[in-house]
Design a protein around this motif. Structure first.
Motif, PDB file in Angstrom:
ATOM      1  N   GLY B 475      -3.087   6.643  27.416  1.00  9.43           N
ATOM      2  CA  GLY B 475      -3.001   5.204  27.153  1.00  9.43           C
ATOM      3  C   GLY B 475      -4.142   4.730  26.263  1.00  9.43           C
ATOM      4  N   PRO B 476      -5.409   4.851  26.760  1.00  4.87           N
ATOM      5  CA  PRO B 476      -6.530   4.421  25.923  1.00  4.87           C
ATOM      6  C   PRO B 476      -6.584   5.159  24.587  1.00  4.87           C
ATOM      7  N   LEU B 477      -6.219   6.455  24.609  1.00  2.00           N
ATOM      8  CA  LEU B 477      -6.315   7.231  23.371  1.00  2.00           C
ATOM      9  C   LEU B 477      -5.316   6.744  22.327  1.00  2.00           C
ATOM     10  N   THR B 478      -4.077   6.459  22.756  1.00  2.00           N
ATOM     11  CA  THR B 478      -3.114   5.948  21.774  1.00  2.00           C
ATOM     12  C   THR B 478      -3.565   4.583  21.268  1.00  2.00           C
ATOM     13  N   ASP B 479      -4.111   3.757  22.179  1.00  2.00           N
ATOM     14  CA  ASP B 479      -4.602   2.450  21.729  1.00  2.00           C
ATOM     15  C   ASP B 479      -5.668   2.637  20.652  1.00  2.00           C
ATOM     16  N   PHE B 480      -6.574   3.595  20.930  1.00  2.00           N
ATOM     17  CA  PHE B 480      -7.630   3.869  19.958  1.00  2.00           C
ATOM     18  C   PHE B 480      -7.022   4.332  18.638  1.00  2.00           C
ATOM     19  N   ALA B 481      -6.036   5.249  18.722  1.00  2.00           N
ATOM     20  CA  ALA B 481      -5.411   5.785  17.512  1.00  2.00           C
ATOM     21  C   ALA B 481      -4.750   4.659  16.714  1.00  2.00           C
ATOM     22  N   TYR B 482      -4.083   3.737  17.433  1.00  2.00           N
ATOM     23  CA  TYR B 482      -3.428   2.645  16.707  1.00  2.00           C
ATOM     24  C   TYR B 482      -4.448   1.694  16.090  1.00  2.00           C
ATOM     25  N   ARG B 483      -5.560   1.475  16.828  1.00  2.00           N
ATOM     26  CA  ARG B 483      -6.616   0.637  16.233  1.00  2.00           C
ATOM     27  C   ARG B 483      -7.162   1.309  14.972  1.00  2.00           C
ATOM     28  N   ALA B 484      -7.314   2.652  15.031  1.00  2.00           N
ATOM     29  CA  ALA B 484      -7.787   3.384  13.863  1.00  2.00           C
ATOM     30  C   ALA B 484      -6.817   3.211  12.704  1.00  2.00           C
ATOM     31  N   ALA B 485      -5.503   3.285  13.020  1.00  2.00           N
ATOM     32  CA  ALA B 485      -4.494   3.150  11.973  1.00  2.00           C
ATOM     33  C   ALA B 485      -4.513   1.752  11.367  1.00  2.00           C
ATOM     34  N   VAL B 486      -4.689   0.740  12.221  1.00  2.00           N
ATOM     35  CA  VAL B 486      -4.753  -0.641  11.722  1.00  2.00           C
ATOM     36  C   VAL B 486      -5.967  -0.797  10.816  1.00  2.00           C
ATOM     37  N   ASP B 487      -7.103  -0.215  11.286  1.00  2.00           N
ATOM     38  CA  ASP B 487      -8.332  -0.182  10.504  1.00  2.00           C
ATOM     39  C   ASP B 487      -8.089   0.334   9.100  1.00  2.00           C
ATOM     40  N   ILE B 488      -7.406   1.493   9.062  1.00  2.00           N
ATOM     41  CA  ILE B 488      -7.180   2.179   7.792  1.00  2.00           C
ATOM     42  C   ILE B 488      -6.320   1.315   6.888  1.00  2.00           C
ATOM     43  N   GLN B 489      -5.244   0.775   7.464  1.00  3.63           N
ATOM     44  CA  GLN B 489      -4.325  -0.003   6.648  1.00  3.63           C
ATOM     45  C   GLN B 489      -4.945  -1.327   6.218  1.00  3.63           C
ATOM     46  N   GLY B 490      -5.879  -1.836   7.028  1.00  2.00           N
ATOM     47  CA  GLY B 490      -6.441  -3.147   6.729  1.00  2.00           C
ATOM     48  C   GLY B 490      -7.574  -3.118   5.712  1.00  2.00           C
ATOM     49  N   GLY B 491      -8.005  -1.906   5.294  1.00  2.00           N
ATOM     50  CA  GLY B 491      -9.046  -1.830   4.281  1.00  2.00           C
ATOM     51  C   GLY B 491     -10.436  -2.094   4.811  1.00  2.00           C
ATOM     52  N   ALA B 492     -10.639  -1.880   6.135  1.00  2.00           N
ATOM     53  CA  ALA B 492     -11.963  -2.117   6.709  1.00  2.00           C
ATOM     54  C   ALA B 492     -13.001  -1.182   6.099  1.00  2.00           C
ATOM     55  N   TYR B 493     -12.517   0.001   5.681  1.00  2.00           N
ATOM     56  CA  TYR B 493     -13.390   1.043   5.140  1.00  2.00           C
ATOM     57  C   TYR B 493     -14.145   0.542   3.903  1.00  2.00           C
ATOM     58  N   THR B 494     -13.379   0.082   2.917  1.00  3.00           N
ATOM     59  CA  THR B 494     -13.962  -0.356   1.661  1.00  3.00           C
ATOM     60  C   THR B 494     -14.951  -1.485   1.890  1.00  3.00           C
ATOM     61  N   VAL B 495     -14.551  -2.450   2.707  1.00  2.00           N
ATOM     62  CA  VAL B 495     -15.403  -3.610   2.957  1.00  2.00           C
ATOM     63  C   VAL B 495     -16.742  -3.168   3.547  1.00  2.00           C
ATOM     64  N   ALA B 496     -16.653  -2.282   4.556  1.00  2.97           N
ATOM     65  CA  ALA B 496     -17.873  -1.859   5.243  1.00  2.97           C
ATOM     66  C   ALA B 496     -18.801  -1.115   4.297  1.00  2.97           C
TER      67      ALA B 496
END
Lengths: 162, 502
Positions: B475-496
């Motif tokens: 449960g927590p792991l999939t939540d984490f994985a989905y948060r990671a995926a949202v992160d990736i799609q949202g462009g948090a990487y470039t901004v940071a």
């Protein structure tokens, strides 16, 4: 950015020659191919660096110096190619020590699977329940695709060598 | 303390320890202690990084704080810190296994002393590849891990290993050359190799050139990840190495390639997912890999083929290009790293207890119940039997595929189900032959776990325990994985990365 045509052509020729040599079976030729192709790629880095300029030293006019970043990358790449060459040389020599030549041989297990397919036998992982007596030992040579023949054969060779 | 200073630790600590273990070359027991503690420490730091990246977004370190973004940048976002965490757990457990006898196997006077330093360098390379913030540093990370893998795969330099290693080295060198070529094209076209700057500049390029770069990088990472049709080197080269080395190779190295594909597809080319191409490749990887596995009569080779086939699942999730697909892929990568490593480790134990890994020779291993359990649990997990994480990961992937509602995605789901069933057949055949088949009459070997050092059994049980634990924390792991995926799609990487610019 104006690329240098000669560098690009030289790089292309080197890579083409490298690819040709990479397709050989002898490790020494592959090594030569790797070195040629590696140097060809290094030349392409110089192409991507744009026009030539002054040495990139601290204090030089930023307008006239060459782009230093590709040079740094090429330097890293050269070091890596050197290490690769050293390793391939050692590997080729070891192969020569063991086999008397440095050609890359076919995979043994692959050959067994292929032989079984040619002889129209089932795979070794297959369990025949109806005829478990002859299968259980697996010593029948046709069933094992020559695995045991090969092993006893190589053992005999070893003894001969001794 | 500034958290960003923690980012290079998974790279630096193993490199430092590699030097120390090299000095301790004549004291194998100390070497083992040093590398064990180091990898354990790295796992702890990786856990801190992982929690921090989850709490406050990507952690960025500009190494050396050069002005104007000249230096190397290391980035630990949710995805990369999770990968570093899983890889450090796996390496910390696997390093327990190699013993003098195992590493030297049959060769006389094999250089056992190089195992620990090389293994630590490999770990550093894997972490560096995960944390790299630009293409060239990714290349360097790849080279570090490849070079140590060349040494590890040919440990002892026996005839068989030199032959198998030659294939591996030549293929890897070729892919490195191609990678370098791709980097020079990218730099020539855009003037940068930084992951943060590339998306914008790549998007401004001619679409044809963009596609060339993307396909070139896909071939490079495809060779590392062993996706069809670039997979044939893997089953030839992995099985000959010592069991613990194969375990860590199978678990980690191909996943570094998959990770690079995720980075490239999401970060560099977010608008060109190449869904159809990747789906077809994923389907073929799954099916051809598993059909190859069914034909094998040697357990390590059989598992290598299932490894190839299951890379197809991860590719499926990436190909969809949706948040659900990516999240499922990330979960599947974590699951597969652990399960595949556990299986190879257990096969190493089988080899010691039964004296072989050939199905024609093994038999009657069911008289050792603990070994049987240790094999069966991860095997069923790989095959996707319900309570285990393999089932959860596959369901998540298929859910994501069905949500896109294209015929090709539907086909991929069918192929995925078929692969899952065929995997089950492959691993159950091993179960039947190795554990339940009658042994030949001339075979008087007594099967017992006593031939193994006790710590091996404990460590293998621990690893299998972790794979079961994946179900509990799914449960927590999939939540984490989905948060990671949202992160990736949202462009948090470039901004940071840009915010952290010194």
């Amino acid at each position: 950015m104006t690329p240098t045509l000669i560098l690009a052509i030289a790089g292309g020729v080197l890579i083409a020659a490298g690819v040709y040599l990479l397709l050989e079976r002898s490790l020494m030729r592959i090594l030569a191919g790797v070195m040629l192709a590696g140097n060809g790629v290094n030349l392409l880095f110089l192409v991507s660096a744009g026009p030539a300029g002054d040495a990139a030293l601290v204090g030089a006019d930023p307008e006239t110096i060459a782009d230093p970043l590709p040079q740094a990358m090429v330097l890293t790449a050269i070091v890596i190619t050197l290490a690769t060459s050293a390793f391939l040389l050692a590997m080729s020599y070891r192969s020569f020590q063991l086999e008397g030549h440095d050609e890359v041989a076919d995979d043994v297990e692959d050959a067994i699977v292929r032989r079984r397919a040619e002889a129209d036998l089932s795979s070794e992982a297959y369990v025949d329940i109806s005829d478990s007596d002859s299968e259980s030992g697996g010593r029948d040579d046709s069933e094992s695709g020559g695995r045991f023949e090969r092993e006893t054969g190589s053992r005999a060779e070893d003894e001969e060598a001794r | 303390m500034d958290l960003s200073n923690l980012v290079p630790i998974p790279v630096l600590l193993p490199l430092l320890a590699a030097g120390i273990t090299l000095i301790l070359a004549r004291h194998p027991a100390w070497q083992k202690i040093v590398s064990g503690t180091t990898l354990g420490l790295v796992a702890v730091f990786a856990l801190i990084l992982c929690l921090a990246a989850d709490a406050q977004g990507p952690i960025v370190l500009w190494v050396g704080a050069w002005p104007d973004g000249l230096g190397i940048v290391l980035v630990a976002d949710r995805l990369s810190s999770l990968m570093v965490l899983v890889s450090s757990i796996v390496t910390a457990i696997v390093v327990i296994f190699p013993s003098r006898r195992d590493v030297s196997d049959s060769a006389d006077g094999a250089p056992v002393s190089v195992f620990h330093p090389t293994f630590l360098v490999l770990t550093a390379g894997v972490s560096n590849a995960f944390l790299a913030g630009d293409l060239f540093n990714l290349f360097v990370g790849f080279e570090i891990l490849l070079f140590s893998s060349y040494v590890l795969i040919m440990l002892g330099a026996t005839r068989e290993r030199v032959r198998a290693g030659s294939t591996y080295v030549v293929v890897s060198v070729l892919s490195s050359t191609l990678f370098l070529l791709a980097i020079s094209i990218v730099y020539g076209a855009t003037g940068t190799v930084s992951f943060a700057q590339l998306p914008e500049r790549l998007a401004a390029l001619d679409p044809g050139l963009q596609l060339v770069i993307q396909l070139l990088l896909l071939v490079v990472f495809g060779i590392k990840a062993a996706i069809f049709p670039l997979q044939s080197w893997l089953p030839d080269s992995y099985p000959t190495a010592p069991a613990s080395v194969t375990a860590v190779f199978a678990g980690l190295l191909t996943k570094v390639g998959v990770f690079a594909i995720i980075r490239m597809q999401t970060l560099l080319f977010p608008d060109s997912p190449l869904t159809d191409l990747l789906l077809v490749v994923a389907i073929l990887t799954m099916l051809l890999g598993i059909l190859g596995a069914l034909a094998q009569g040697e357990i390590k080779r059989l598992l290598s083929f299932t490894l190839v086939s299951h890379i197809g699942y991860m590719l499926l999730g990436i190909a969809l290009g949706t948040v659900a697909g990516l999240g499922a892929s990330i979960f599947y990568i974590v699951h597969h790293i652990l399960v595949q490593t556990a299986l190879f480790i257990v096969v190493g134990l089988i080899e010691r207890v039964g004296g072989s890994t050939s199905l024609a020779r093994l038999g009657g291993l069911a008289s050792v119940p603990l070994l049987a359990v240790l094999y069966l649990v991860p095997a069923l997990n790989l095959g996707g039997i319900p309570p285990f994480s393999g089932f959860l990961g596959k369901v998540a992937l298929m859910d994501a595929a069905l949500a896109t509602e294209t015929p090709l995605a539907l086909l991929a789901v069918i192929a995925g189900v078929a692969t899952s069933l065929l995997t089950l057949i492959a691993v159950i055949r091993v179960w039947q032959r190795a554990f339940w088949q009658d042994r030949g009459e001339d075979d008087d070997r007594v099967h017992s776990l006593r031939v193994l050092p006790r710590i091996w059994v404990v460590a293998a049980s621990g690893l299998v325990g972790i794979t079961v634990l994946l179900t509990v924390i799914a449960g927590p792991l999939t939540d984490f994985a989905y948060r990671a995926a949202v992160d990736i799609q949202g462009g948090a990487y470039t901004v940071a990365v840009e915010e952290a610019l010194p």
